[in-house]
Design a protein around this motif. Structure first.
Motif, PDB file in Angstrom:
ATOM      1  N   THR A 183       0.808  -1.025   0.030  1.00  0.00           N
ATOM      2  CA  THR A 183      -0.051   0.065  -0.221  1.00  0.00           C
ATOM      3  C   THR A 183       0.994   1.079  -0.080  1.00  0.00           C
ATOM      4  OG1 THR A 183      -1.751  -1.202   1.050  1.00  0.00           O
ATOM      5  CG2 THR A 183      -1.932   1.194   1.015  1.00  0.00           C
ATOM      6  N   ASP A 184       0.473   2.049  -0.752  1.00  0.00           N
ATOM      7  CA  ASP A 184       1.234   3.438  -0.683  1.00  0.00           C
ATOM      8  C   ASP A 184       0.201   4.665  -0.246  1.00  0.00           C
ATOM      9  OD1 ASP A 184      -0.728   4.207  -2.527  1.00  0.00           O
ATOM     10  OD2 ASP A 184       0.789   4.639  -4.184  1.00  0.00           O
ATOM     11  N   GLY A 185       0.929   5.757   0.016  1.00  0.00           N
ATOM     12  CA  GLY A 185       0.056   6.738   0.527  1.00  0.00           C
ATOM     13  C   GLY A 185      -0.218   7.708  -0.635  1.00  0.00           C
ATOM     14  N   THR A 186      -0.562   8.940  -0.011  1.00  0.00           N
ATOM     15  CA  THR A 186      -1.210   9.974  -1.116  1.00  0.00           C
ATOM     16  C   THR A 186      -0.100  11.079  -1.447  1.00  0.00           C
ATOM     17  OG1 THR A 186      -2.001  11.179   1.009  1.00  0.00           O
ATOM     18  CG2 THR A 186      -3.476   9.724  -0.158  1.00  0.00           C
ATOM     19  N   GLY A 187       1.047  11.120  -1.003  1.00  0.00           N
ATOM     20  CA  GLY A 187       2.427  11.707  -1.156  1.00  0.00           C
ATOM     21  C   GLY A 187       3.219  11.182  -2.238  1.00  0.00           C
ATOM     22  N   GLY A 188       4.203  12.005  -2.750  1.00  0.00           N
ATOM     23  CA  GLY A 188       5.258  11.302  -3.669  1.00  0.00           C
ATOM     24  C   GLY A 188       4.707  11.441  -5.024  1.00  0.00           C
ATOM     25  N   GLY A 189       5.530  11.421  -5.770  1.00  0.00           N
ATOM     26  CA  GLY A 189       5.364  11.295  -7.509  1.00  0.00           C
ATOM     27  C   GLY A 189       5.642  10.069  -8.025  1.00  0.00           C
ATOM     28  N   HIS A 190       5.649   8.962  -7.376  1.00  0.00           N
ATOM     29  CA  HIS A 190       5.737   7.649  -7.782  1.00  0.00           C
ATOM     30  C   HIS A 190       4.779   7.029  -8.578  1.00  0.00           C
ATOM     31  CE1 HIS A 190       3.560   7.240  -4.042  1.00  0.00           C
ATOM     32  NE2 HIS A 190       3.080   6.210  -4.560  1.00  0.00           N
ATOM     33  N   LYS A 191       5.024   6.027  -9.575  1.00  0.00           N
ATOM     34  CA  LYS A 191       4.234   5.708 -10.523  1.00  0.00           C
ATOM     35  C   LYS A 191       3.442   4.552 -10.205  1.00  0.00           C
ATOM     36  CE  LYS A 191       7.282   7.214 -14.604  1.00  0.00           C
ATOM     37  NZ  LYS A 191       7.997   6.565 -15.564  1.00  0.00           N
ATOM     38  N   GLY A 192       3.582   3.945  -8.997  1.00  0.00           N
ATOM     39  CA  GLY A 192       2.716   2.816  -8.736  1.00  0.00           C
ATOM     40  C   GLY A 192       2.987   2.330  -7.123  1.00  0.00           C
ATOM     41  N   GLY A 217      -1.948   1.090  -9.483  1.00  0.00           N
ATOM     42  CA  GLY A 217      -1.611   0.072  -8.223  1.00  0.00           C
ATOM     43  C   GLY A 217      -0.218  -0.561  -8.645  1.00  0.00           C
ATOM     44  N   ILE A 218      -0.307  -1.277  -9.838  1.00  0.00           N
ATOM     45  CA  ILE A 218       1.107  -1.966 -10.311  1.00  0.00           C
ATOM     46  C   ILE A 218       1.375  -1.416 -11.542  1.00  0.00           C
ATOM     47  CG2 ILE A 218       1.858  -4.080 -11.138  1.00  0.00           C
ATOM     48  CD1 ILE A 218      -0.174  -5.631  -9.529  1.00  0.00           C
ATOM     49  N   HIS A 219       2.737  -0.863 -11.505  1.00  0.00           N
ATOM     50  CA  HIS A 219       3.220  -0.218 -12.857  1.00  0.00           C
ATOM     51  C   HIS A 219       4.485  -0.818 -13.205  1.00  0.00           C
ATOM     52  CE1 HIS A 219       3.812   3.537 -15.186  1.00  0.00           C
ATOM     53  NE2 HIS A 219       4.251   2.522 -15.875  1.00  0.00           N
ATOM     54  N   SER A 220       4.812  -1.271 -14.728  1.00  0.00           N
ATOM     55  CA  SER A 220       5.845  -1.667 -15.024  1.00  0.00           C
ATOM     56  C   SER A 220       6.293  -0.926 -16.162  1.00  0.00           C
ATOM     57  CB  SER A 220       5.899  -3.163 -15.442  1.00  0.00           C
ATOM     58  OG  SER A 220       6.849  -3.504 -16.219  1.00  0.00           O
TER      59      SER A 220
END
Length: 584
Positions: A183-192, A217-220
């Motif tokens: 699970t990620d949060g609502t911050g950051g500039g990540h892709k998944g 959710g999942i990113h490749s």
């Protein structure tokens, strides 16, 4: 044994379903429909509507996979786990992470955040367990590697939970009997929440749940392969559920995806998508939005392929409830060789900045080709078309059934049916609608329009095109396009609503139930002069179109219907039952 296939094989597939089936795929979904069984008693229950008009789709985490599948496809033989060895295990416990150097792998720790770098070491398998509410795992390295998720729960409020930054192959192994959450949060500039820079290859039979709150959710950044035994649930509240740049290949497994953001896609790929097995369920609930970069209105979609979609086996269950939503949206060609595809859309047309996004069950800018399998589509929102191609549509086999608000099956170019079973009811428009020529050469076609000026089977006469009927068994409620070239004799009669009919051509019988209303005038055609009976009961046989049609079986009761010659043309007015078309 290596499971490599060349790309050319994808177009061949396996036509797993060449006719109607006595099986009811909706029994496990709790739908009670006596009309879709192998021993139907058609005509005995006026409440029977058929599964096509009633089936619904929901996330289904039961673990039993469909038995129907084709040979697994891997873009490269190295993508198959059995063709690799990962014998150097490095354990990481995220409940109590420890910095260490082990077997050439350097593990560093900063609070709950762990980075592992295997450099040039080969055959490394990271065995990951434990729980962190404020941590992550990042992996670096110059060689392919495996990550065994062995009962791990990672929540990272600031970025990706599992960040695979090596550009090499990443084999994710879901350890049997384990439950794993990312699970990620609502911050950051990540892709998944789970991001992979290289090829992402899922294996194993454990459970994996991934939640994306910032992006996907999942990113490749490369391609993704799902395999038999996988049980994966993905949810995104901000963007797509599963995203890949270079391909998505579903060889098996149980895959459930939910997305809620506007215009979000459950499964999104900038290249090809191939489905060979497993059960994939996608539910999108986000509405439409206006893309200021592309300057166009867009809706959500269960599956979006920027290149091609090929379905050879397995099951797809796709539902979109938002405005402008689609079940399948393909920029190039869509090919169905086998398997089962079920689509429901309930949203209406989305309008913004003088542009629109219309709901559609299946939409392709390139050709749509159906060689086998089963496709059921239902759209209920305003302007919702069932199946639409901006190019050519061809049906050579399988079962295709579309019950749509607008045109049921539409092609911008030519449409050809030479085999299989096709059902098309346009609740407010045509059944089959070709904006080029329409060629009926074979198969069994049951088409229904809403009433004049629409027709059951339409071609672009205004543009100099025609309907050419040279073969097949045809039932058309609402008639055929004016100016049709009918090489096979056609016959007409009036019809009654909510009634079972039996059409016998030679030694073959096709029984069908009429709707509560539709285009008036019944047109039938077959290889020889048919016989038609009304008010029949049918036992046995094989069900088509969710119980609205039966092939074979034993016909009893009813009365003979007088048929007269038909030479084409609509001019038949509104259908029986009055009001809007539908099913009681």
């Amino acid at each position: 044994m290596k499971k490599t296939m060349i790309w050319a094989m994808l177009a061949i597939g396996i036509a797993a379903m060449t006719g109607c089936s006595a099986d009811d795929p909706f029994e496990e979904w709790g739908n009670d429909d006596s009309g879709d069984t192998g021993t139907s008693t058609a005509g005995t229950s006026p409440a029977t509507t058929g599964s096509l008009a009633t089936f619904d789709i929901a996330i289904d985490k039961t673990t039993e996979e469909p038995t129907e599948s084709t040979e697994a496809y891997y873009p490269d033989e190295e993508d198959a786990l059995e063709n690799n060895e990962f014998t150097t295990e490095v354990t990481i416990d995220l409940s109590n992470p420890v910095a260490k150097t082990e077997n050439g792998v350097e593990v560093t720790v900063s609070g709950g955040h762990v980075t592992a770098n295997h450099g040039s070491e080969k055959k490394v398998c990271y065995v990951v367990s434990g729980t962190t509410a404020n941590g992550s795992l990042t992996i670096l390295g110059e060689k392919k590697y495996a990550v065994k998720l062995n009962g791990v729960s990672i929540t990272n409020p600031d970025s990706a939970a599992l960040n695979l930054l090596s550009g090499k192959r990443a084999f994710i192994i879901l350890a049997e009997g384990t439950t794993n959450t990312l699970t990620d949060g609502t911050g950051g500039g990540h892709k998944g929440a789970l991001y992979c820079k290289g090829k992402l290859l899922f294996n194993g039979s454990g459970l994996l749940s991934v939640t994306g709150n910032t992006n996907n959710g999942i990113h490749s950044a490369d391609y993704i392969v799902f395999n038999k035994g996988n049980n994966i649930y993905v949810r995104s509240t901000a963007n797509h559920g599963i995203k890949a740049n270079d391909g998505i290949f579903i060889n098996g497994g149980i895959l459930n995806v939910e997305v809620t953001a506007a215009a979000a896609k459950g499964i999104n790929c900038e290249s090809n998508i191939v489905v060979n097995g497993g059960r994939t369920t996608v539910v999108t609930t986000g509405g439409g939005t206006y893309d200021t970069d592309d300057q166009e209105a867009k809706g959500a979609a269960g599956i979006k392929a920027d290149s091609t979609l090929t379905v050879n086996g397995g099951e797809l269950w796709l539902k979109s409830t938002g405005s402008g939503g689609k079940g399948i949206n393909v920029d190039m060609q869509a090919t169905f060789n086998g398997g089962s595809v079920y689509v429901v859309t309930t949203g209406s047309q989305y309008k913004s900045n003088n542009d629109t996004a219309s709901p559609k069950g299946i939409k392709a800018d390139g050709n749509i080709t159906v060689n086998g399998g089963r496709i059921w589509v239902r759209t209920s929102g305003t302007n919702g078309e069932g199946i639409e191609t901006k190019s050519v549509l061809t049906v050579t086999g399988g079962e295709v059934a579309s019950y749509a608000y607008d045109d049921a099956i539409n092609s911008k170019g030519d449409m050809t049916v030479s085999g299989g079973y096709v059902y098309a009811q346009g609740q407010h428009n045509d059944g089959l609608d070709a904006n080029g020529n329409c060629y009926i050469k074979g198969g069994t076609i049951y088409a229904i329009c809403s009433g004049q000026p629409e027709v059951a089977i339409d071609a672009n006469t205004e543009g100099g095109k025609k309907l050419y009927l040279t073969g097949g068994t045809v039932v058309a409620l609402g008639g055929l396009e004016s100016g049709s070239q009918l090489s096979q004799s056609c016959y007409q009669a009036s019809w009654s609503s909510n009634t079972w009919y039996a059409l016998t051509v030679g030694s073959s019988t096709f029984s069908f139930k009429t709707p509560s209303s539709g285009g008036s005038g019944l047109v039938v055609s077959g290889a020889s002069q048919p016989a038609l009976q009304s008010g029949v009961s049918v036992t046995g046989g094989s069900s088509c179109f969710g119980g609205l049609g039966i092939t074979g079986g034993t016909v009893s009761g009813g009365s003979s219907v007088s048929l007269s010659s038909y030479t084409g043309g609509s001019g038949m007015g509104g259908g029986p039952g009055g009001g809007g078309p539908g099913w009681h």
